[in-house]
Design a protein around this motif. Structure first.
Motif, mmCIF file in Angstrom:
data_model
loop_
_atom_site.group_PDB
_atom_site.id
_atom_site.type_symbol
_atom_site.label_atom_id
_atom_site.label_comp_id
_atom_site.label_asym_id
_atom_site.label_seq_id
_atom_site.Cartn_x
_atom_site.Cartn_y
_atom_site.Cartn_z
ATOM 1 N N GLY A 1 39.115 25.921 37.075
ATOM 2 C CA GLY A 1 37.570 26.875 37.427
ATOM 3 C C GLY A 1 36.412 25.040 37.393
ATOM 4 N N VAL A 2 35.307 25.969 37.596
ATOM 5 C CA VAL A 2 33.775 24.752 37.677
ATOM 6 C C VAL A 2 33.269 23.933 36.323
ATOM 7 N N VAL A 3 32.908 23.338 36.518
ATOM 8 C CA VAL A 3 31.400 23.250 35.465
ATOM 9 C C VAL A 3 31.053 22.354 36.049
ATOM 10 N N HIS A 4 29.044 22.761 36.465
ATOM 11 C CA HIS A 4 28.147 22.580 36.835
ATOM 12 C C HIS A 4 27.101 21.560 36.043
ATOM 13 N N ARG A 5 26.883 20.552 36.114
ATOM 14 C CA ARG A 5 26.230 19.898 35.895
ATOM 15 C C ARG A 5 25.037 19.194 36.182
ATOM 16 N N VAL A 6 23.299 18.869 35.706
ATOM 17 C CA VAL A 6 23.126 19.267 36.690
ATOM 18 C C VAL A 6 22.348 17.564 35.881
ATOM 19 N N GLY A 7 22.387 16.774 37.087
ATOM 20 C CA GLY A 7 21.778 15.168 36.826
ATOM 21 C C GLY A 7 20.860 15.104 36.266
ATOM 22 N N LYS A 8 20.678 13.158 35.417
ATOM 23 C CA LYS A 8 19.147 13.135 35.949
ATOM 24 C C LYS A 8 18.399 12.626 36.494
ATOM 25 N N ASP A 9 18.851 13.013 38.024
ATOM 26 C CA ASP A 9 18.088 12.495 39.458
ATOM 27 C C ASP A 9 17.903 14.035 39.807
ATOM 28 N N GLY A 10 19.154 15.316 39.009
ATOM 29 C CA GLY A 10 18.529 16.366 39.256
ATOM 30 C C GLY A 10 18.617 16.937 40.338
ATOM 31 N N LEU A 11 20.032 16.184 40.396
ATOM 32 C CA LEU A 11 21.464 16.971 41.284
ATOM 33 C C LEU A 11 22.445 17.450 40.877
ATOM 34 N N ILE A 12 22.965 18.498 41.344
ATOM 35 C CA ILE A 12 24.016 19.141 40.587
ATOM 36 C C ILE A 12 25.110 19.010 41.250
ATOM 37 N N VAL A 13 26.488 17.965 40.054
ATOM 38 C CA VAL A 13 27.949 17.982 40.278
ATOM 39 C C VAL A 13 28.212 19.522 39.615
ATOM 40 N N THR A 14 29.405 19.628 40.720
ATOM 41 C CA THR A 14 30.402 20.807 40.348
ATOM 42 C C THR A 14 31.859 19.374 39.993
ATOM 43 N N ARG A 15 32.088 19.816 38.559
ATOM 44 C CA ARG A 15 33.496 18.614 37.998
ATOM 45 C C ARG A 15 34.433 20.172 38.067
#
Length: 115
Positions: free
Chosen positions: A25-39
């Protein structure tokens, strides 16, 4: 082998990442720049602690109910007969031996049982 080995390494890394995403599965994180990163989610083996605890509690409840229904002397007599049996019966006797929790549960449930 390809001329551009760096490209092949990047493709292999992306394929491994997508395989881990598919498995765990995945974990979605929002970076400092507002970009959603899927890991990929980190897969850690989890020990079913809650399940083991439920099984242990049900085992003590079972022993306590048997102790209350049969009585202390009858319970100890049956456990003693198990101790004389096969290896599996001896293991059962060890698990079913009388202890403080069994006696307490038996004393608490005895008034509610019909004789």
């Amino acid at each position: 082998m390809s001329i551009d080995t760096g490209f092949d390494k990047r493709v292999d890394r992306i394929v491994r990442t997508h395989d881990r995403i598919r498995r765990n599965g995945v974990v979605h994180r929002v970076g400092k720049d507002g970009l959603i990163v899927t890991r990929p989610r980190v897969a850690r083996p989890r020990f079913p602690l809650r399940g083991v605890l439920v099984v242990v509690l049900l085992g003590f409840a079972f022993k306590g109910l048997l102790w209350a229904q049969i009585g202390a002397a009858g319970y100890n007599d049956r456990v003693e007969r198990l101790r004389q049996g096969t290896v599996i019966e001896k293991a059962g006797a060890w698990l079913l031996q009388e202890d403080a929790v069994t006696i307490w549960i038996g004393q608490q449930t005895r008034p509610y049982l019909r004789r």
